[in-house]
Design a protein around this motif. Sequence first.
Motif, PDB file in Angstrom:
ATOM      1  N   LEU A  88       0.817  -1.205   0.000  1.00 33.12           N
ATOM      2  CA  LEU A  88       0.000   0.000   0.000  1.00 33.12           C
ATOM      3  C   LEU A  88       0.854   1.259   0.000  1.00 33.12           C
ATOM      4  N   PRO A  89       0.307   2.378  -0.484  1.00 31.95           N
ATOM      5  CA  PRO A  89       1.041   3.647  -0.392  1.00 31.95           C
ATOM      6  C   PRO A  89       1.047   4.149   1.050  1.00 31.95           C
ATOM      7  N   GLY A  90       2.072   4.914   1.394  1.00 24.37           N
ATOM      8  CA  GLY A  90       2.118   5.522   2.716  1.00 24.37           C
ATOM      9  C   GLY A  90       1.386   6.854   2.743  1.00 24.37           C
ATOM     10  N   ALA A  91       1.059   7.311   3.939  1.00 24.95           N
ATOM     11  CA  ALA A  91       0.317   8.570   4.074  1.00 24.95           C
ATOM     12  C   ALA A  91       1.111   9.755   3.552  1.00 24.95           C
ATOM     13  N   THR A  92       2.442   9.666   3.647  1.00 30.70           N
ATOM     14  CA  THR A  92       3.293  10.775   3.190  1.00 30.70           C
ATOM     15  C   THR A  92       4.173  10.357   2.024  1.00 30.70           C
ATOM     16  N   GLY A  93       3.795   9.286   1.303  1.00 29.65           N
ATOM     17  CA  GLY A  93       4.584   8.818   0.176  1.00 29.65           C
ATOM     18  C   GLY A  93       5.772   8.006   0.647  1.00 29.65           C
ATOM     19  N   GLY A  94       6.765   7.887  -0.196  1.00 25.72           N
ATOM     20  CA  GLY A  94       7.952   7.118   0.153  1.00 25.72           C
ATOM     21  C   GLY A  94       7.877   5.693  -0.368  1.00 25.72           C
ATOM     22  N   ARG A  95       9.047   5.120  -0.595  1.00 24.40           N
ATOM     23  CA  ARG A  95       9.138   3.756  -1.115  1.00 24.40           C
ATOM     24  C   ARG A  95       9.220   2.758   0.031  1.00 24.40           C
ATOM     25  N   SER A  96       8.506   1.658  -0.110  1.00 28.92           N
ATOM     26  CA  SER A  96       8.629   0.556   0.842  1.00 28.92           C
ATOM     27  C   SER A  96       9.587  -0.477   0.262  1.00 28.92           C
ATOM     28  N   ARG A  97      10.167  -1.294   1.163  1.00 32.32           N
ATOM     29  CA  ARG A  97      11.155  -2.265   0.717  1.00 32.32           C
ATOM     30  C   ARG A  97      11.049  -3.536   1.543  1.00 32.32           C
ATOM     31  N   THR A  98      11.150  -4.662   0.848  1.00 28.52           N
ATOM     32  CA  THR A  98      11.249  -5.961   1.508  1.00 28.52           C
ATOM     33  C   THR A  98      12.489  -6.660   0.976  1.00 28.52           C
ATOM     34  N   ALA A  99      13.364  -7.082   1.883  1.00 32.37           N
ATOM     35  CA  ALA A  99      14.579  -7.799   1.510  1.00 32.37           C
ATOM     36  C   ALA A  99      14.557  -9.168   2.178  1.00 32.37           C
ATOM     37  N   VAL A 100      14.766 -10.218   1.383  1.00 31.17           N
ATOM     38  CA  VAL A 100      14.784 -11.584   1.893  1.00 31.17           C
ATOM     39  C   VAL A 100      16.133 -12.200   1.544  1.00 31.17           C
ATOM     40  N   ASP A 101      16.833 -12.681   2.559  1.00 31.92           N
ATOM     41  CA  ASP A 101      18.147 -13.297   2.367  1.00 31.92           C
ATOM     42  C   ASP A 101      18.062 -14.757   2.811  1.00 31.92           C
ATOM     43  N   ILE A 102      18.412 -15.687   1.898  1.00 29.24           N
ATOM     44  CA  ILE A 102      18.208 -17.116   2.145  1.00 29.24           C
ATOM     45  C   ILE A 102      19.506 -17.867   1.897  1.00 29.24           C
ATOM     46  N   ARG A 103      19.819 -18.793   2.802  1.00 25.57           N
ATOM     47  CA  ARG A 103      20.975 -19.675   2.623  1.00 25.57           C
ATOM     48  C   ARG A 103      20.503 -21.112   2.798  1.00 25.57           C
ATOM     49  N   VAL A 104      20.723 -21.937   1.773  1.00 27.43           N
ATOM     50  CA  VAL A 104      20.318 -23.344   1.784  1.00 27.43           C
ATOM     51  C   VAL A 104      21.588 -24.186   1.774  1.00 27.43           C
ATOM     52  N   GLU A 105      21.880 -24.868   2.878  1.00 31.05           N
ATOM     53  CA  GLU A 105      23.148 -25.562   3.026  1.00 31.05           C
ATOM     54  C   GLU A 105      23.145 -26.953   2.384  1.00 31.05           C
ATOM     55  N   SER A 106      24.283 -27.607   2.458  1.00 31.50           N
ATOM     56  CA  SER A 106      24.509 -28.894   1.802  1.00 31.50           C
ATOM     57  C   SER A 106      23.458 -29.938   2.193  1.00 31.50           C
ATOM     58  N   GLY A 107      22.897 -30.588   1.190  1.00 27.04           N
ATOM     59  CA  GLY A 107      21.928 -31.641   1.410  1.00 27.04           C
ATOM     60  C   GLY A 107      20.569 -31.180   1.873  1.00 27.04           C
ATOM     61  N   ALA A 108      20.350 -29.876   1.949  1.00 25.57           N
ATOM     62  CA  ALA A 108      19.081 -29.344   2.441  1.00 25.57           C
ATOM     63  C   ALA A 108      18.061 -29.209   1.316  1.00 25.57           C
ATOM     64  N   THR A 109      16.810 -29.046   1.715  1.00 31.54           N
ATOM     65  CA  THR A 109      15.703 -28.846   0.780  1.00 31.54           C
ATOM     66  C   THR A 109      14.875 -27.659   1.246  1.00 31.54           C
ATOM     67  N   PHE A 110      14.582 -26.757   0.324  1.00 34.93           N
ATOM     68  CA  PHE A 110      13.797 -25.565   0.657  1.00 34.93           C
ATOM     69  C   PHE A 110      12.624 -25.453  -0.297  1.00 34.93           C
ATOM     70  N   VAL A 111      11.418 -25.420   0.271  1.00 37.44           N
ATOM     71  CA  VAL A 111      10.189 -25.230  -0.494  1.00 37.44           C
ATOM     72  C   VAL A 111       9.562 -23.921  -0.014  1.00 37.44           C
ATOM     73  N   TRP A 112       9.512 -22.935  -0.893  1.00 27.89           N
ATOM     74  CA  TRP A 112       8.895 -21.642  -0.557  1.00 27.89           C
ATOM     75  C   TRP A 112       7.655 -21.494  -1.418  1.00 27.89           C
ATOM     76  N   TRP A 113       6.501 -21.556  -0.781  1.00 27.38           N
ATOM     77  CA  TRP A 113       5.229 -21.600  -1.488  1.00 27.38           C
ATOM     78  C   TRP A 113       4.350 -20.442  -1.017  1.00 27.38           C
ATOM     79  N   PRO A 114       4.726 -19.201  -1.344  1.00 27.31           N
ATOM     80  CA  PRO A 114       4.008 -18.035  -0.826  1.00 27.31           C
ATOM     81  C   PRO A 114       2.723 -17.744  -1.603  1.00 27.31           C
ATOM     82  N   GLU A 115       1.974 -16.801  -1.058  1.00 25.11           N
ATOM     83  CA  GLU A 115       0.791 -16.272  -1.725  1.00 25.11           C
ATOM     84  C   GLU A 115       1.199 -15.043  -2.546  1.00 25.11           C
TER      85      GLU A 115
END
Length: 259
Positions: A88-115
């Motif tokens: 959504l926009p902010g009341a006074t404008g401005g940019r929003s930001r989402t940062a996601v940092d992921i590390r999947v190690e040896s032999g691991a399994t990652f399932v990301w099933w977002p909406e």
Amino acid sequence: MTARAALATELSGGASRIRALRSDGPLVLRPSHPKGAEPLTHRRPDVARVSLAAGTAGPLGGDDYALSIHVGGGSTLVLQEVSAMLVLPGATGGRSRTAVDIRVESGATFVWWPEPIIAAHRCDHEHDIRIEIAPDARMILREEAILGRHGEMPGDFASRLRITRGGLPLYDQRLRFGPGAEGADGPAILGDAGAVGSVIVVDPVWVDDAPPALPFHRDAARTPLAGPAVAIAAIAADSLALRRLLSRGVQDLGAPWAA
């Protein structure tokens, strides 16, 4: 608003466990149960499952969110979301930001099933995802973006997904749409589509023979990457049609990926 959340898993006693779980304001992480059909893990009981929910509305203009995910060696994590993210926009404008940092190690399994992420009118949002995956790890993730709520034009939305495997680049995709993205509504990018998305699948068994390119619909295709991975991409009129196309692309991969 600034929010920082973190999630980590480990393999313990032959099952995957949640080692760390830290929520912060709008980023609420909770252990969960299977939510519908799952690719790869197929509702196995030895898998760590976590759901991400929004504790507040947004992100709003000016908000800064960050999520850190560590999938420990040999463990399996399924990350789900309770509902779509409405930017959504902010009341006074401005940019929003989402940062996601992921590390999947040896032999691991990652399932990301977002909406889906819904870019509401007048929003200005940057969505940045960085993933480092070990050469023998597996991963599947879905991304879906909806261009505005029903009957409205979208705001400005910019996303970038960067994946490295064993320290080498595997995938780097950028997407921009909205009134500030000149040409995004042209026939070479989104045209008149109301939704856009992709599924990225990484499987080390494909190191010598990834699934071939397959344009399985006029608005959807599977493309092999420069590594043991494929990208399934689609555009559609709305979120339901987009989900159907992406699901079809995953089903075409067959076992164990088909949900």
